[in-house]
Design a protein around this motif. Structure first.
Motif, PDB file in Angstrom:
ATOM      1  N   ALA A   1      -3.254  -6.465 -14.023  1.00 59.65           N
ATOM      2  CA  ALA A   1      -2.343  -7.242 -12.647  1.00 59.65           C
ATOM      3  C   ALA A   1      -3.384  -8.200 -12.397  1.00 59.65           C
ATOM      4  CB  ALA A   1      -2.062  -6.023 -11.802  1.00 59.65           C
ATOM      5  N   VAL A   2      -4.638  -7.755 -12.126  1.00 63.38           N
ATOM      6  CA  VAL A   2      -5.610  -8.981 -11.342  1.00 63.38           C
ATOM      7  C   VAL A   2      -5.799 -10.070 -12.224  1.00 63.38           C
ATOM      8  CG1 VAL A   2      -7.995  -9.132 -10.628  1.00 63.38           C
ATOM      9  CG2 VAL A   2      -6.629  -7.298 -10.044  1.00 63.38           C
ATOM     10  N   LEU A   3      -5.897  -9.716 -13.675  1.00 57.87           N
ATOM     11  CA  LEU A   3      -6.202 -11.028 -14.579  1.00 57.87           C
ATOM     12  C   LEU A   3      -4.885 -11.843 -14.680  1.00 57.87           C
ATOM     13  CD1 LEU A   3      -7.735  -8.983 -17.591  1.00 57.87           C
ATOM     14  CD2 LEU A   3      -8.574 -10.812 -16.043  1.00 57.87           C
ATOM     15  N   LYS A   4      -3.716 -11.292 -14.621  1.00 55.62           N
ATOM     16  CA  LYS A   4      -2.444 -12.019 -14.481  1.00 55.62           C
ATOM     17  C   LYS A   4      -2.460 -13.007 -13.172  1.00 55.62           C
ATOM     18  CE  LYS A   4       2.507 -11.595 -14.640  1.00 55.62           C
ATOM     19  NZ  LYS A   4       3.667 -10.687 -14.715  1.00 55.62           N
ATOM     20  N   ALA A   5      -2.829 -12.346 -12.083  1.00 54.38           N
ATOM     21  CA  ALA A   5      -3.060 -12.799 -10.838  1.00 54.38           C
ATOM     22  C   ALA A   5      -4.019 -14.227 -10.720  1.00 54.38           C
ATOM     23  CB  ALA A   5      -3.150 -12.153  -9.689  1.00 54.38           C
ATOM     24  N   THR A   6      -5.162 -14.010 -11.281  1.00 54.84           N
ATOM     25  CA  THR A   6      -6.232 -15.102 -11.174  1.00 54.84           C
ATOM     26  C   THR A   6      -6.285 -15.928 -12.632  1.00 54.84           C
ATOM     27  OG1 THR A   6      -7.810 -13.364 -12.318  1.00 54.84           O
ATOM     28  CG2 THR A   6      -7.534 -13.408  -9.959  1.00 54.84           C
TER      29      THR A   6
ATOM     30  N   ALA B   1       3.611 -14.787  -9.223  1.00 57.51           N
ATOM     31  CA  ALA B   1       4.389 -13.882 -10.769  1.00 57.51           C
ATOM     32  C   ALA B   1       3.770 -12.584 -10.808  1.00 57.51           C
ATOM     33  CB  ALA B   1       3.971 -14.854 -11.676  1.00 57.51           C
ATOM     34  N   ALA B   2       2.320 -12.184 -10.303  1.00 58.46           N
ATOM     35  CA  ALA B   2       1.646 -10.954 -10.352  1.00 58.46           C
ATOM     36  C   ALA B   2       1.973  -9.975  -9.366  1.00 58.46           C
ATOM     37  CB  ALA B   2       0.197 -11.358 -10.615  1.00 58.46           C
ATOM     38  N   ALA B   3       2.936 -10.215  -8.372  1.00 55.03           N
ATOM     39  CA  ALA B   3       3.025  -9.462  -7.156  1.00 55.03           C
ATOM     40  C   ALA B   3       3.717  -8.076  -7.901  1.00 55.03           C
ATOM     41  CB  ALA B   3       4.012 -10.031  -6.259  1.00 55.03           C
ATOM     42  N   PRO B   4       4.587  -8.066  -8.859  1.00 54.31           N
ATOM     43  CA  PRO B   4       5.318  -6.714  -9.156  1.00 54.31           C
ATOM     44  C   PRO B   4       4.288  -5.973  -9.846  1.00 54.31           C
ATOM     45  CG  PRO B   4       6.643  -8.613  -9.528  1.00 54.31           C
ATOM     46  CD  PRO B   4       5.479  -9.036  -9.272  1.00 54.31           C
ATOM     47  N   ASP B   5       3.472  -6.594 -10.821  1.00 55.77           N
ATOM     48  CA  ASP B   5       2.421  -5.660 -11.546  1.00 55.77           C
ATOM     49  C   ASP B   5       1.655  -5.188 -10.530  1.00 55.77           C
ATOM     50  OD1 ASP B   5       3.126  -6.732 -14.038  1.00 55.77           O
ATOM     51  OD2 ASP B   5       2.983  -8.475 -13.374  1.00 55.77           O
ATOM     52  N   LEU B   6       0.889  -5.949  -9.419  1.00 53.23           N
ATOM     53  CA  LEU B   6       0.028  -5.466  -8.608  1.00 53.23           C
ATOM     54  C   LEU B   6       0.453  -4.446  -7.566  1.00 53.23           C
ATOM     55  CD1 LEU B   6      -1.334  -9.171  -7.331  1.00 53.23           C
ATOM     56  CD2 LEU B   6      -2.788  -7.334  -8.505  1.00 53.23           C
ATOM     57  N   LEU B   7       1.924  -4.595  -7.322  1.00 55.94           N
ATOM     58  CA  LEU B   7       2.298  -3.491  -6.722  1.00 55.94           C
ATOM     59  C   LEU B   7       2.361  -1.953  -7.424  1.00 55.94           C
ATOM     60  CD1 LEU B   7       4.035  -2.489  -4.123  1.00 55.94           C
ATOM     61  CD2 LEU B   7       6.256  -3.446  -5.390  1.00 55.94           C
ATOM     62  N   GLU B   8       3.009  -2.194  -8.570  1.00 57.37           N
ATOM     63  CA  GLU B   8       2.817  -1.077  -9.456  1.00 57.37           C
ATOM     64  C   GLU B   8       1.582  -0.406  -9.609  1.00 57.37           C
ATOM     65  OE1 GLU B   8       5.531   0.777 -10.353  1.00 57.37           O
ATOM     66  OE2 GLU B   8       6.372  -0.643  -9.158  1.00 57.37           O
ATOM     67  N   ALA B   9       0.551  -1.187 -10.014  1.00 55.39           N
ATOM     68  CA  ALA B   9      -0.740  -0.589 -10.148  1.00 55.39           C
ATOM     69  C   ALA B   9      -1.385   0.193  -8.893  1.00 55.39           C
ATOM     70  CB  ALA B   9      -1.833  -1.785 -10.351  1.00 55.39           C
ATOM     71  N   LEU B  10      -0.981  -0.696  -7.588  1.00 51.84           N
ATOM     72  CA  LEU B  10      -1.530   0.152  -6.480  1.00 51.84           C
ATOM     73  C   LEU B  10      -0.753   1.512  -6.176  1.00 51.84           C
ATOM     74  CD1 LEU B  10      -2.006  -2.924  -4.103  1.00 51.84           C
ATOM     75  CD2 LEU B  10      -3.742  -1.446  -4.911  1.00 51.84           C
ATOM     76  N   LYS B  11       0.698   1.316  -6.630  1.00 49.15           N
ATOM     77  CA  LYS B  11       1.546   2.402  -6.350  1.00 49.15           C
ATOM     78  C   LYS B  11       1.115   3.756  -7.051  1.00 49.15           C
ATOM     79  CE  LYS B  11       6.058   1.887  -6.224  1.00 49.15           C
ATOM     80  NZ  LYS B  11       7.330   1.284  -6.523  1.00 49.15           N
TER      81      LYS B  11
ATOM     82  N   ASP C   1      -6.039   4.768 -17.039  1.00 52.98           N
ATOM     83  CA  ASP C   1      -4.984   4.317 -17.089  1.00 52.98           C
ATOM     84  C   ASP C   1      -4.487   3.355 -15.742  1.00 52.98           C
ATOM     85  OD1 ASP C   1      -4.079   4.981 -19.727  1.00 52.98           O
ATOM     86  OD2 ASP C   1      -3.035   6.875 -18.740  1.00 52.98           O
ATOM     87  N   ARG C   2      -4.902   3.889 -14.687  1.00 51.09           N
ATOM     88  CA  ARG C   2      -4.743   3.354 -13.424  1.00 51.09           C
ATOM     89  C   ARG C   2      -5.688   2.015 -13.329  1.00 51.09           C
ATOM     90  NH1 ARG C   2      -0.457   6.302 -12.216  1.00 51.09           N
ATOM     91  NH2 ARG C   2      -0.640   8.267 -11.128  1.00 51.09           N
ATOM     92  N   MET C   3      -6.740   2.304 -14.058  1.00 52.63           N
ATOM     93  CA  MET C   3      -7.639   1.003 -13.773  1.00 52.63           C
ATOM     94  C   MET C   3      -7.195  -0.006 -14.941  1.00 52.63           C
ATOM     95  SD  MET C   3      -9.929   1.224 -11.494  1.00 52.63           S
ATOM     96  CE  MET C   3     -10.796  -0.130 -11.733  1.00 52.63           C
ATOM     97  N   THR C   4      -6.860   0.047 -16.152  1.00 47.69           N
ATOM     98  CA  THR C   4      -6.117  -0.608 -16.928  1.00 47.69           C
ATOM     99  C   THR C   4      -5.131  -1.594 -16.347  1.00 47.69           C
ATOM    100  OG1 THR C   4      -6.868   0.638 -18.926  1.00 47.69           O
ATOM    101  CG2 THR C   4      -5.178  -1.039 -19.237  1.00 47.69           C
ATOM    102  N   ALA C   5      -4.282  -0.749 -15.633  1.00 49.15           N
ATOM    103  CA  ALA C   5      -3.111  -1.520 -14.963  1.00 49.15           C
ATOM    104  C   ALA C   5      -3.586  -2.239 -13.929  1.00 49.15           C
ATOM    105  CB  ALA C   5      -1.912  -0.501 -14.474  1.00 49.15           C
ATOM    106  N   ALA C   6      -4.298  -1.928 -13.007  1.00 49.99           N
ATOM    107  CA  ALA C   6      -4.890  -2.614 -12.011  1.00 49.99           C
ATOM    108  C   ALA C   6      -5.760  -4.127 -12.560  1.00 49.99           C
ATOM    109  CB  ALA C   6      -6.060  -1.803 -10.952  1.00 49.99           C
ATOM    110  N   LYS C   7      -6.522  -3.728 -13.527  1.00 50.98           N
ATOM    111  CA  LYS C   7      -7.286  -5.104 -14.043  1.00 50.98           C
ATOM    112  C   LYS C   7      -6.352  -6.055 -14.812  1.00 50.98           C
ATOM    113  CE  LYS C   7     -11.535  -2.261 -15.048  1.00 50.98           C
ATOM    114  NZ  LYS C   7     -12.319  -1.777 -16.164  1.00 50.98           N
TER     115      LYS C   7
END
Length: 102
Positions: free
Chosen positions: A95-100, A56-66, A87-93
């Motif tokens: 996405a990781v929180l959603k994934a975990t 479920a977190a895959a699209p968020d992780l993809l966008e953060a990395l992009k 902003d980049r770190m907030t998005a990445a964090k």
């Protein structure tokens, strides 16, 4: 970098797949009533809750990395990269929180 066409975010774990002890339903978006999913993404067979969250977190992780990669690919100056770092770190964090599930 090519953009693969996938179901748009947000994705979420909607619930367990009927009749499958460890199956999950992954849905996307919010319906027009704002009270449920817009549509079906996939379901899983015998997946853990952790696997379902990661899917479920895959699209968020993809966008953060992009976002992070875009600065490097475009040869963006270090000053501009620093300006966007929070902003980049907030998005990445997020996405990781959603994934975990943390």
């Amino acid at each position: 970098m090519s953009d693969a066409k996938h179901t748009p975010a947000p994705w979420r774990v909607e619930g367990h797949r009927s009749g499958v002890p460890h199956g999950h339903i992954i849905s996307h978006g919010i319906n027009s009533h704002g009270d449920g999913p817009e549509g079906y993404v996939c379901d899983t067979w015998n997946s853990s809750d952790a696997d379902a969250r990661l899917i479920a977190a895959a699209p968020d992780l993809l966008e953060a990395l992009k976002g992070i990669i875009a600065d490097d690919d475009a040869s963006v100056s270090l000053n501009d990269q620093r300006a966007r770092w929070n902003d980049r770190m907030t998005a990445a964090k997020a996405a990781v929180l959603k994934a975990t599930g943390a």
